[in-house]
Design an enzyme around this catalytic site. Sequence first.
Site, PDB file in Angstrom:
ATOM      1  N   TYR A 105      47.933 120.543   6.342  1.00 43.07           N
ATOM      2  CA  TYR A 105      47.399 120.974   7.861  1.00 43.07           C
ATOM      3  C   TYR A 105      46.466 122.247   7.902  1.00 43.07           C
ATOM      4  O   TYR A 105      46.996 123.101   7.293  1.00 43.07           O
ATOM      5  CB  TYR A 105      48.681 121.168   8.859  1.00 43.07           C
ATOM      6  CG  TYR A 105      49.522 119.954   9.148  1.00 43.07           C
ATOM      7  CD1 TYR A 105      48.683 118.910   9.859  1.00 43.07           C
ATOM      8  CD2 TYR A 105      50.774 119.979   9.672  1.00 43.07           C
ATOM      9  CE1 TYR A 105      49.463 117.764  10.498  1.00 43.07           C
ATOM     10  CE2 TYR A 105      51.480 119.038  10.006  1.00 43.07           C
ATOM     11  CZ  TYR A 105      50.780 117.806  10.543  1.00 43.07           C
ATOM     12  OH  TYR A 105      51.452 116.831  11.148  1.00 43.07           O
ATOM     13  N   ASN A 157      50.818 119.255  15.656  1.00 47.38           N
ATOM     14  CA  ASN A 157      52.341 119.701  15.924  1.00 47.38           C
ATOM     15  C   ASN A 157      52.918 120.642  14.794  1.00 47.38           C
ATOM     16  O   ASN A 157      52.908 121.827  15.301  1.00 47.38           O
ATOM     17  CB  ASN A 157      53.026 118.265  15.721  1.00 47.38           C
ATOM     18  CG  ASN A 157      54.173 118.050  16.553  1.00 47.38           C
ATOM     19  OD1 ASN A 157      54.009 118.355  17.983  1.00 47.38           O
ATOM     20  ND2 ASN A 157      55.372 117.907  16.221  1.00 47.38           N
ATOM     21  N   ALA A 158      53.618 120.024  13.782  1.00 47.59           N
ATOM     22  CA  ALA A 158      53.873 121.029  12.948  1.00 47.59           C
ATOM     23  C   ALA A 158      54.855 122.276  13.208  1.00 47.59           C
ATOM     24  O   ALA A 158      55.040 123.268  12.498  1.00 47.59           O
ATOM     25  CB  ALA A 158      52.840 121.419  12.049  1.00 47.59           C
ATOM     26  N   GLU A 159      55.531 122.109  14.423  1.00 51.03           N
ATOM     27  CA  GLU A 159      56.207 123.200  14.917  1.00 51.03           C
ATOM     28  C   GLU A 159      55.423 124.407  15.056  1.00 51.03           C
ATOM     29  O   GLU A 159      56.145 125.714  14.711  1.00 51.03           O
ATOM     30  CB  GLU A 159      57.667 123.420  14.261  1.00 51.03           C
ATOM     31  CG  GLU A 159      58.617 122.292  14.253  1.00 51.03           C
ATOM     32  CD  GLU A 159      58.152 120.982  13.603  1.00 51.03           C
ATOM     33  OE1 GLU A 159      57.825 120.074  14.264  1.00 51.03           O
ATOM     34  OE2 GLU A 159      58.128 120.995  12.376  1.00 51.03           O
ATOM     35  N   ASN A 214      46.900 113.411  14.718  1.00 48.65           N
ATOM     36  CA  ASN A 214      48.423 113.304  14.138  1.00 48.65           C
ATOM     37  C   ASN A 214      49.287 112.601  15.258  1.00 48.65           C
ATOM     38  O   ASN A 214      49.553 113.284  16.312  1.00 48.65           O
ATOM     39  CB  ASN A 214      48.926 114.666  13.714  1.00 48.65           C
ATOM     40  CG  ASN A 214      50.155 114.797  13.062  1.00 48.65           C
ATOM     41  OD1 ASN A 214      50.292 113.951  12.024  1.00 48.65           O
ATOM     42  ND2 ASN A 214      51.204 115.140  13.609  1.00 48.65           N
ATOM     43  N   GLU A 215      50.060 111.711  14.735  1.00 51.96           N
ATOM     44  CA  GLU A 215      51.010 111.027  15.682  1.00 51.96           C
ATOM     45  C   GLU A 215      50.390 110.798  17.376  1.00 51.96           C
ATOM     46  O   GLU A 215      51.070 110.855  18.065  1.00 51.96           O
ATOM     47  CB  GLU A 215      52.062 111.847  15.933  1.00 51.96           C
ATOM     48  CG  GLU A 215      52.826 111.953  14.625  1.00 51.96           C
ATOM     49  CD  GLU A 215      54.383 112.549  14.810  1.00 51.96           C
ATOM     50  OE1 GLU A 215      54.935 112.217  14.067  1.00 51.96           O
ATOM     51  OE2 GLU A 215      54.494 113.558  15.640  1.00 51.96           O
ATOM     52  N   TYR A 219      61.507 110.126   9.410  1.00 52.22           N
ATOM     53  CA  TYR A 219      62.523 111.290   8.941  1.00 52.22           C
ATOM     54  C   TYR A 219      63.992 110.484   9.399  1.00 52.22           C
ATOM     55  O   TYR A 219      64.654 110.827  10.661  1.00 52.22           O
ATOM     56  CB  TYR A 219      62.220 112.340  10.007  1.00 52.22           C
ATOM     57  CG  TYR A 219      61.062 113.054   9.883  1.00 52.22           C
ATOM     58  CD1 TYR A 219      61.017 114.156   8.885  1.00 52.22           C
ATOM     59  CD2 TYR A 219      59.887 112.864  10.447  1.00 52.22           C
ATOM     60  CE1 TYR A 219      59.772 115.107   8.468  1.00 52.22           C
ATOM     61  CE2 TYR A 219      58.652 113.393  10.173  1.00 52.22           C
ATOM     62  CZ  TYR A 219      58.540 114.531   9.576  1.00 52.22           C
ATOM     63  OH  TYR A 219      57.582 115.126   9.261  1.00 52.22           O
ATOM     64  N   GLU A 233      54.125 111.637   6.083  1.00 50.69           N
ATOM     65  CA  GLU A 233      55.180 112.495   6.395  1.00 50.69           C
ATOM     66  C   GLU A 233      56.618 111.780   6.194  1.00 50.69           C
ATOM     67  O   GLU A 233      56.922 110.699   6.748  1.00 50.69           O
ATOM     68  CB  GLU A 233      55.163 113.251   7.573  1.00 50.69           C
ATOM     69  CG  GLU A 233      54.126 114.118   7.955  1.00 50.69           C
ATOM     70  CD  GLU A 233      54.213 114.654   9.395  1.00 50.69           C
ATOM     71  OE1 GLU A 233      55.281 114.652   9.743  1.00 50.69           O
ATOM     72  OE2 GLU A 233      52.901 115.126   9.746  1.00 50.69           O
TER      73      GLU A 233
HETATM   74  C1  GAL Z   1      56.327 115.008  12.837  1.00 46.77           C
HETATM   75  C2  GAL Z   1      54.942 115.623  12.918  1.00 46.77           C
HETATM   76  C3  GAL Z   1      54.838 117.203  12.163  1.00 46.77           C
HETATM   77  C4  GAL Z   1      56.102 117.820  12.352  1.00 46.77           C
HETATM   78  C5  GAL Z   1      57.075 116.868  11.909  1.00 46.77           C
HETATM   79  C6  GAL Z   1      58.549 117.434  12.288  1.00 46.77           C
HETATM   80  O1  GAL Z   1      56.513 114.211  13.456  1.00 46.77           O
HETATM   81  O2  GAL Z   1      53.813 115.001  12.504  1.00 46.77           O
HETATM   82  O3  GAL Z   1      53.663 117.818  12.370  1.00 46.77           O
HETATM   83  O4  GAL Z   1      56.327 118.198  13.495  1.00 46.77           O
HETATM   84  O5  GAL Z   1      57.319 115.814  12.754  1.00 46.77           O
HETATM   85  O6  GAL Z   1      58.873 118.667  11.324  1.00 46.77           O
END
Ligand code: GAL
Length: 990
Positions: A78, A123-125, A183-184, A247, A283
Site C-alpha cells: 500500500y 484502510n490498513a488501520e 480497496n474494498e 480473514y 489479502e
Molecule cells: C482489510 C483491508 C485492509 C486492512 C485489513 C485488516 O479489510 O483491506 O486494508 O484494513 O482489512 O487489517
Amino acid sequence: MQLLQFLAAVFASLVVVWATDNGLQKIVTWDNGSLIVNGERVIIMSGEFHYQRLPVPELWLDVFQKFKANGMNTISIYFFWSYHSASKGKYDFTTPGKDIQRLFDAAKEAGLYVIARPGPYCNAETNGGGFALWTSDGSGGKYRTSDATYQQVWSEWIAKIGAIIAKNQITNGGPVILAQVENELQETRYDANDTLVLYMEQLKTAFKESGVVVPLTHNEKGFRSKSWSTDYNNVGGAIDVYGLDSYPGGMSCTNLDSGFNMPKTYYQWFHEVSPTQPEYLPEFEGGWFQPWNGYFYDQCMAEQSPEFADVFYKGLVAQRASLINLYMAFGGTNWGHSAAPVVYTSYDYAAPLRETREMRDKLKQYKLLTLFTRVSKGLHNTDMESNGTQNAVDSSAVWTWVLKDRNSDGRFYLAEHNSTNSKAVSDFALTARTSAGDVIIPSLQLAGRQSRWIVTDYAIGNETLLYSSAEVLTYGIFDHPVIVFYVREGQTGEFAFSTQSNITFEAFDTASDIRGISAGNFTSTKYTKFIYTQTKGSTAVRFSNGILAYLLDIPTAWTFFAPSTTPDPNVRPEQQVFVIGPYLVRSASIDGDTVSIIGDNANSISIEVYAGAAKTISWNGFELATETTPYGALIARIAGTEERKISLPALAEFKAADSLPEIAPAYDDSRWVIANKTSTLSPVKPLTLPVLFSSDYKFYTGAKIYRGYFSGSGVVGLNLTVQGGLAAGWSAWLNGKAIGYHPGNASLTLTTTAISFGNATLKEKGNVITVVTDYNGHDQTSTGPAGAENPRGILGAQLLGSANNSSSLLFDHWKIQGNAGGEKNIDSVRGPMNEGGLYGERLGWHLPGFDTSDWEMANPGTEGITGTGIRWFTTTFDLDVDEDLDVPLGIEVGAAGGTVARVLLYVNGYQYGKYLPHIGPQTRFPIPPGIVNMKGKNTLSVVIWSQTEAGAKLSTLRLFEYGKYQSGFRFSKIDGKSLQPGWEDRSGYA
Ligand code: GAL
C-alpha cells in the site's frame, strides 16, 4: 512439418493463445489457471509490506530478503497518500523514507515482483485509511464517489504515484506486475450511472493516464458483495483480475480452541464471480490487528501458530487459489501518529515476520508451501477434480481436495481434517489415481491441525514420482535431481518412482528405517515403493535412478532454504542451491569451487549445502573448513552469537522540563491561530461555535492545545465534547488550575464531560481555559458518521451558568495550536505525521542536538511528575554493537497500577511509542536500527502527561534486546544521519 509435430506446436502455443491480456501489454497475462508472466505460469505467493511502517530504506531489503528466503516471489504494497502529501499540491518522494524508487529497487534486488496498491483509499488501520489528512476538513469532497471535488484531489495523487509505479513496471524492466485501484469498494448497484461505477471508471482512466499498463486489480471485502469482475454483471468499473480478501481464522488471541475453521467455499465463489480469471486473494489472513485495551501480539499464540499456515495456506492453494498475498507478512510500527484509532503503536499483526524483523515459525511453515508451489508446475493450471468428506480416503474425519493438472496425469491431493479446528489424530488410507492405476496408500495420518499434500505423477527433471505421501518441499536439478521431503516426526512417508521397477537405494543415516518394497497393481506395472517413518532431523537417501532425497522432520525443514541463483522471481528447479541448518539464508552464488552464502545465524551449528560441483562453503565472506559427504553435499560449522555479549546502557541521567506552560493565564499565545470560523466544509456540524475542529485550522496530527477566553463570574462549569479517536483523552485547566479530564476509553471515539468549576475564582475579564486534546489518528471509513472526515479536537464547548442561562454564555474568543508549522511539514524527513502540538514538540525538544543543559535533573522513573501536567524528560545513551550483528532492540516501559497518564517515547526525533498505562496493552516498543543508532549516540525523550492529581511516573524504563544474530546483511550501511536531522530553533512556534 509433419502432422504430429504441427499439432504439438499448436498445442504448445495454446497457453499463449488462450491467455487474456488487457490490450496494453502482453508481458503479464492470465487465464483461469494462473497469472502468466513473460509467457510462464507462476503461482504468486506474496507478502504485504508497508514501507511507511518501517521508515529506514536500507531495511526494506532486509525484509524483502527474508520474504524471498521464505519462498515468496512477490510483495504487495500500500502507498499511503497521507505519508507523501502534507498539504494540497505538495508531494514528497525524495526524503529517505518516502523515496519509493529505492523500494522498487530493493524489491528487484531481492528478486520479488510487486503488486502496487496506491489507493486512493487503503484502510490498513492507518491514519484516515491513507487519505491525505489535508482532506479531513471536508475539502476532499465526497470521499470514494465520482464527486468532482473528490476526483480533483485524488487525481493529483494518482497522477504522481502512478507515474512512479509506471516507471517500475515489468514492461519497463521493473518489478511491478499488477496495480490495484481502490480497496474494498463494494459494488452495491449494478448500474452504469451509479456513482461508484463512475468512480471506478475514473480511477481506471487515471491509472492508465499515469502510464500504468499492467493488469488492474481490486480487493473485494470478504464474501460481502460481488464487485468489479468482468465476468459478473459488468456494467462498468470492472478491473482485469478480480480479487477477494479473507480473514477467516476467527481466533481469539489466547484461546487456542476458538476459531480455526477454514472456509471451503473459495473455489465456488471464484467459479461464480470470476470464472475466466485466476483465483486471487489480495489479502489473506497473515495475522490480525489488536486494539487499544486489547491483547499484545506476543500473547497471540493462536495467530502465531505454524499450524495456521499449514492448514489455511495449503487449504487455499488446494481450492485452486494461484495468487495469494498474506496481509500482513510484516506489519511494522505505527510510529508518529500513523495509526488509525483502531490500533496502537505496534502493527506487529502477529505476522509471519515479526515487527522486530525476526522470523516466526509461521513464516517457516509458509516456506514449506511457497517452495513447493514454486517448482510444482503441475499445480499452476489445474481442474478441481473432486473434493469432499471421505473423498478418496477411508475416514469420515478427513476431507480431501483433488486437483488435476490440465496438461499431464499429475494430481495434487490435499488431506485435511473435515473440521479444520479438530485436534484429533486420524489414521487413514488414501486411494491415489496414478498413470499406473489406483494406488492405495495405507499409512497416512493427520495429527490434529495438519494438512498433507499427496502428489501423483509428479515430474522431477527426467524422473517422475508415481506418487508420494511424503510431502514434497521442493526439488532441484543439479548434476542430478535432489528432492526434499518432509513429514512430522513419527509419521510415515511413502513414495515410488515411475520409470524403473527395481530401484535400489542407500540411506546415509542408520536411524532411518526406510525400506523398499516391490509393488505393483492390477495392471502389469511394477514399481518399488519406499516407506519410512520420519526420525528426528534429516536423512539423505541416494537411489539407483540418480535421485538424491532428503527426508526432513518439520523443525529441520524450517531450517531448509533454497536460495535462487537468478534475479528472476519465477525460479526454476535448476536455479537453486539447497542449504539446511541456519536461521536464514539471504542469497547464494557459485563461483568455481566455492558456494558463497550470505545469511544470519543465532546458534553455532553445522550447515549442509547441496550445490552441485562446489567443494567449499563460504559464509558471509569467510571460507569455512568444509567436508564433502558421500552423497556429494558439503558440511561445515558456522558460528552463533552465544558468546557475543551486548551491553545495553541503563537509561539514566535524564534532564527534565515543564511542557505545559500554556496553562498559565499570562502565557503568550499571540502567535497562535485564532479559531473564529463559523462554518465548516466538514459533513459533521460543530456543537457550538466557533468551529474548533483542528483540521479546519490545518492541524492534523498529534495533541492540540486550545485556549478559550471568557468574561464574567457567573459561570459555574463547562460542557466539553472532544473527539480524538478511540482511547484518546483530554485535560482542562482554568486560569492555571486543573478542572477536569477524560482518561480516554478504548471503545469511545468521542467523549463529553460536564466540568464543574467548583470554587474557582473567576475574573470579570480574561478567564482562560486551556484544553489539551490527545489524538489517536483520524478514522477509517468504517467509523461513522464521516470516516476520515470525523473532526478531531473540540466539537463543542458550552459554558454553564448557575441558572438556565447557559446558551447565552459565550466565549470571547478561542486560540488553537497544533504541530509546529501545521501543514508546512517543517521536518519533511520524519514527515507530516510524526509530531503533535505539545509545547516540547513545537519547540523541537525531541530532536537530536537540542540543548538541555539548563534543565533540571529529574528521572521519569523516580521523580516523574506530581499532580496533573505534562513533563518532558530527555537523556542520551550510547550503543556499540558490532557491525556484523543484528540485535533488534526495544524499550520497555511500565507504571504502577492506577496510573492515568499518556506517555510518548521519542527516539532520535521519531515518535516511536505511545504508552497508555491505564488502557494498554503495549509496554514493549521495538525500535529499528536507523531510528536507533547501533553504534554511537542516541537521544531519548519520554513525555509524561499526567491526567490526575496522583501524578505519574514509570516503574520500568529500560532498553532490551529481542534477539542476537550474526548477519551478512550490511546493517552498518544504514545512513542514520540522513534519517535524523537535528534540532533547529523553533521558538516561533511556542
Ligand atoms: C482489510 C483491508 C485492509 C486492512 C485489513 C485488516 O479489510 O483491506 O486494508 O484494513 O482489512 O487489517
